[in-house]
Design a protein around this motif. Sequence first.
Motif, PDB file in Angstrom:
ATOM      1  N   ALA A  30       0.725  -1.749  -0.056  1.00  0.00           N
ATOM      2  CA  ALA A  30       0.055   0.052   0.039  1.00  0.00           C
ATOM      3  C   ALA A  30       0.377   1.054   0.226  1.00  0.00           C
ATOM      4  N   GLU A  31       2.054   1.558   0.921  1.00  0.00           N
ATOM      5  CA  GLU A  31       2.698   2.561   0.850  1.00  0.00           C
ATOM      6  C   GLU A  31       3.784   2.579  -0.734  1.00  0.00           C
ATOM      7  N   GLU A  32       3.329   2.042  -0.950  1.00  0.00           N
ATOM      8  CA  GLU A  32       5.036   2.280  -1.967  1.00  0.00           C
ATOM      9  C   GLU A  32       3.815   2.250  -3.274  1.00  0.00           C
ATOM     10  N   ILE A  33       2.106   1.731  -3.347  1.00  0.00           N
ATOM     11  CA  ILE A  33       1.149   2.200  -4.232  1.00  0.00           C
ATOM     12  C   ILE A  33       1.328   4.211  -4.349  1.00  0.00           C
ATOM     13  N   PHE A  34       1.029   3.954  -3.104  1.00  0.00           N
ATOM     14  CA  PHE A  34       1.006   6.024  -2.505  1.00  0.00           C
ATOM     15  C   PHE A  34       2.054   6.708  -2.626  1.00  0.00           C
ATOM     16  N   PHE A  35       3.121   6.245  -2.298  1.00  0.00           N
ATOM     17  CA  PHE A  35       4.563   7.269  -2.121  1.00  0.00           C
ATOM     18  C   PHE A  35       5.402   6.792  -3.238  1.00  0.00           C
ATOM     19  N   ARG A  36       5.612   5.999  -3.687  1.00  0.00           N
ATOM     20  CA  ARG A  36       6.544   5.941  -4.570  1.00  0.00           C
ATOM     21  C   ARG A  36       5.736   6.325  -6.431  1.00  0.00           C
ATOM     22  N   LEU A  37       4.762   6.022  -6.272  1.00  0.00           N
ATOM     23  CA  LEU A  37       4.263   6.170  -7.758  1.00  0.00           C
ATOM     24  C   LEU A  37       2.863   6.919  -7.586  1.00  0.00           C
ATOM     25  N   LEU A  38       1.559   6.629  -6.999  1.00  0.00           N
ATOM     26  CA  LEU A  38       1.075   7.930  -6.635  1.00  0.00           C
ATOM     27  C   LEU A  38       1.098   9.561  -6.375  1.00  0.00           C
ATOM     28  N   ALA A  90       7.227  13.278  -1.988  1.00  0.00           N
ATOM     29  CA  ALA A  90       6.565  11.825  -1.796  1.00  0.00           C
ATOM     30  C   ALA A  90       8.122  11.289  -1.070  1.00  0.00           C
ATOM     31  N   ILE A  91       8.832  11.775  -0.694  1.00  0.00           N
ATOM     32  CA  ILE A  91      10.590  11.152   0.061  1.00  0.00           C
ATOM     33  C   ILE A  91       9.381  11.387   1.935  1.00  0.00           C
ATOM     34  N   ALA A  92      10.235  12.911   1.394  1.00  0.00           N
ATOM     35  CA  ALA A  92       9.520  14.191   2.884  1.00  0.00           C
ATOM     36  C   ALA A  92       7.632  13.803   2.880  1.00  0.00           C
ATOM     37  N   LEU A  93       7.044  13.500   2.034  1.00  0.00           N
ATOM     38  CA  LEU A  93       5.809  12.834   3.270  1.00  0.00           C
ATOM     39  C   LEU A  93       6.287  11.191   3.782  1.00  0.00           C
ATOM     40  N   ALA A 151      13.309   8.499   5.809  1.00  0.00           N
ATOM     41  CA  ALA A 151      13.506   9.721   4.353  1.00  0.00           C
ATOM     42  C   ALA A 151      14.820   8.495   3.647  1.00  0.00           C
ATOM     43  N   PHE A 152      15.695   7.879   3.999  1.00  0.00           N
ATOM     44  CA  PHE A 152      17.268   7.199   2.987  1.00  0.00           C
ATOM     45  C   PHE A 152      16.169   5.823   3.200  1.00  0.00           C
ATOM     46  N   VAL A 153      15.651   5.046   3.604  1.00  0.00           N
ATOM     47  CA  VAL A 153      15.192   4.111   3.076  1.00  0.00           C
ATOM     48  C   VAL A 153      14.216   4.381   1.474  1.00  0.00           C
ATOM     49  N   GLY A 154      13.328   5.295   1.445  1.00  0.00           N
ATOM     50  CA  GLY A 154      12.637   5.804   0.623  1.00  0.00           C
ATOM     51  C   GLY A 154      13.402   6.387  -0.457  1.00  0.00           C
ATOM     52  N   LEU A 155      14.766   7.239  -0.122  1.00  0.00           N
ATOM     53  CA  LEU A 155      15.385   7.515  -1.266  1.00  0.00           C
ATOM     54  C   LEU A 155      15.599   6.269  -2.006  1.00  0.00           C
ATOM     55  N   LEU A 156      15.962   5.428  -1.614  1.00  0.00           N
ATOM     56  CA  LEU A 156      16.147   4.362  -1.915  1.00  0.00           C
ATOM     57  C   LEU A 156      15.605   3.506  -2.671  1.00  0.00           C
ATOM     58  N   LEU A 157      14.216   3.149  -2.107  1.00  0.00           N
ATOM     59  CA  LEU A 157      13.710   2.707  -3.288  1.00  0.00           C
ATOM     60  C   LEU A 157      12.994   3.609  -4.506  1.00  0.00           C
ATOM     61  N   SER A 158      13.025   4.402  -4.210  1.00  0.00           N
ATOM     62  CA  SER A 158      12.654   5.198  -4.944  1.00  0.00           C
ATOM     63  C   SER A 158      13.782   5.331  -6.793  1.00  0.00           C
ATOM     64  N   VAL A 167      11.267  -5.275  -2.212  1.00  0.00           N
ATOM     65  CA  VAL A 167      11.877  -5.105  -0.839  1.00  0.00           C
ATOM     66  C   VAL A 167      11.500  -4.490   0.686  1.00  0.00           C
ATOM     67  N   HIS A 168      10.587  -3.410   0.065  1.00  0.00           N
ATOM     68  CA  HIS A 168       9.936  -2.662   1.513  1.00  0.00           C
ATOM     69  C   HIS A 168       9.296  -3.816   2.623  1.00  0.00           C
ATOM     70  N   VAL A 169       8.731  -4.844   1.748  1.00  0.00           N
ATOM     71  CA  VAL A 169       8.262  -6.410   1.921  1.00  0.00           C
ATOM     72  C   VAL A 169       9.076  -6.593   3.475  1.00  0.00           C
ATOM     73  N   VAL A 170      10.556  -7.192   2.915  1.00  0.00           N
ATOM     74  CA  VAL A 170      11.429  -8.037   3.562  1.00  0.00           C
ATOM     75  C   VAL A 170      12.192  -6.335   4.482  1.00  0.00           C
ATOM     76  N   ILE A 171      12.525  -5.348   4.537  1.00  0.00           N
ATOM     77  CA  ILE A 171      13.402  -4.388   5.185  1.00  0.00           C
ATOM     78  C   ILE A 171      11.286  -4.678   6.349  1.00  0.00           C
ATOM     79  N   ASP A 172      10.423  -4.598   6.179  1.00  0.00           N
ATOM     80  CA  ASP A 172       9.561  -4.789   7.485  1.00  0.00           C
ATOM     81  C   ASP A 172       9.754  -5.837   8.061  1.00  0.00           C
ATOM     82  N   LEU A 173       9.732  -6.850   7.000  1.00  0.00           N
ATOM     83  CA  LEU A 173       9.429  -8.337   7.926  1.00  0.00           C
ATOM     84  C   LEU A 173      11.092  -8.879   8.839  1.00  0.00           C
ATOM     85  N   ASN A 174      11.819  -8.376   8.830  1.00  0.00           N
ATOM     86  CA  ASN A 174      12.947  -7.940   9.018  1.00  0.00           C
ATOM     87  C   ASN A 174      12.822  -7.291  10.654  1.00  0.00           C
TER      88      ASN A 174
END
Length: 254
Positions: free
Chosen positions: A156-164, A183-186, A203-210, A225-232
């Motif tokens: 959900a967050e990737e759809i919103f912050f990395r795309l929409l 988007a990274i700031a939000l 913010a750093f993770v958001g930059l890397l994902l972008s 990658v986002h799911v794996v980071i959070d599963l960790n």
Amino acid sequence: MIPGVVLPLVLLAGALASYWAFLRGDFQSWPVVARWLCAGTRVRFFALWCVRALVLFGLVGVAGLVLAGHAGAIWTLPPDLAPARAIVFAWIGDGRDFPVGWMILALFGGGAIGGLVDRLRRGRKPWMFGDITRVMPRHRGELVWGAAMAIVAGTAEEIFFRLLVPLLVTLVTGEPLVGFAVAIALFAGAHRYQGWQGVTATAFVGLLLSVLYLMTGALWVAMLVHVVIDLNGLVLRPIMAGAGGVSSSAATRF
């Protein structure tokens, strides 16, 4: 105002309103849903977080893309973001052959090491950037909710912050880099509960994902990658630290 900008601007305002609603939520609302899902206070928190994220980020994200006429952007990088991708290619290179599998293994390895460090530091605050102890499972009964939160956040967050948000800001301003910066700031602001260290790390993770999204042109890679980071943080690390061995009747409240 340029006519072609009106719809993206309205949709962007709606997306920001959804973002604000998520931030302002105390996770104790929607009592009917909460009673239907669970009874325990912490489990109720986890369930409500998942529902709110799915609706306010996932559903709003998909609806915004459809209304903007970019439903296909979920599968294919929209042309409006191509200038940002060209910049990434110029600095880093084509990422279509990016070794995603090795990156996933490295992330899981880091999570396992972090959990072992937590086990050695038993009784002290977990060593990490930012404070996520509020959402970390405390016993094996909560691990399934940690996994649920990781999956919901990663999609959900990737759809919103990395795309929409990047796409709508780009359609309004004509500058995709501005779109990703906003988007990274939000994205970082949504994790303010972790303290300034957590916001900085996010913010750093958001930059890397972008960058990863632009390199590969595939949103699913950033999602994975986002799911794996959070599963960790929400499953593997608590298990390695010993959370899986605690009685499931323990620590049921905040």
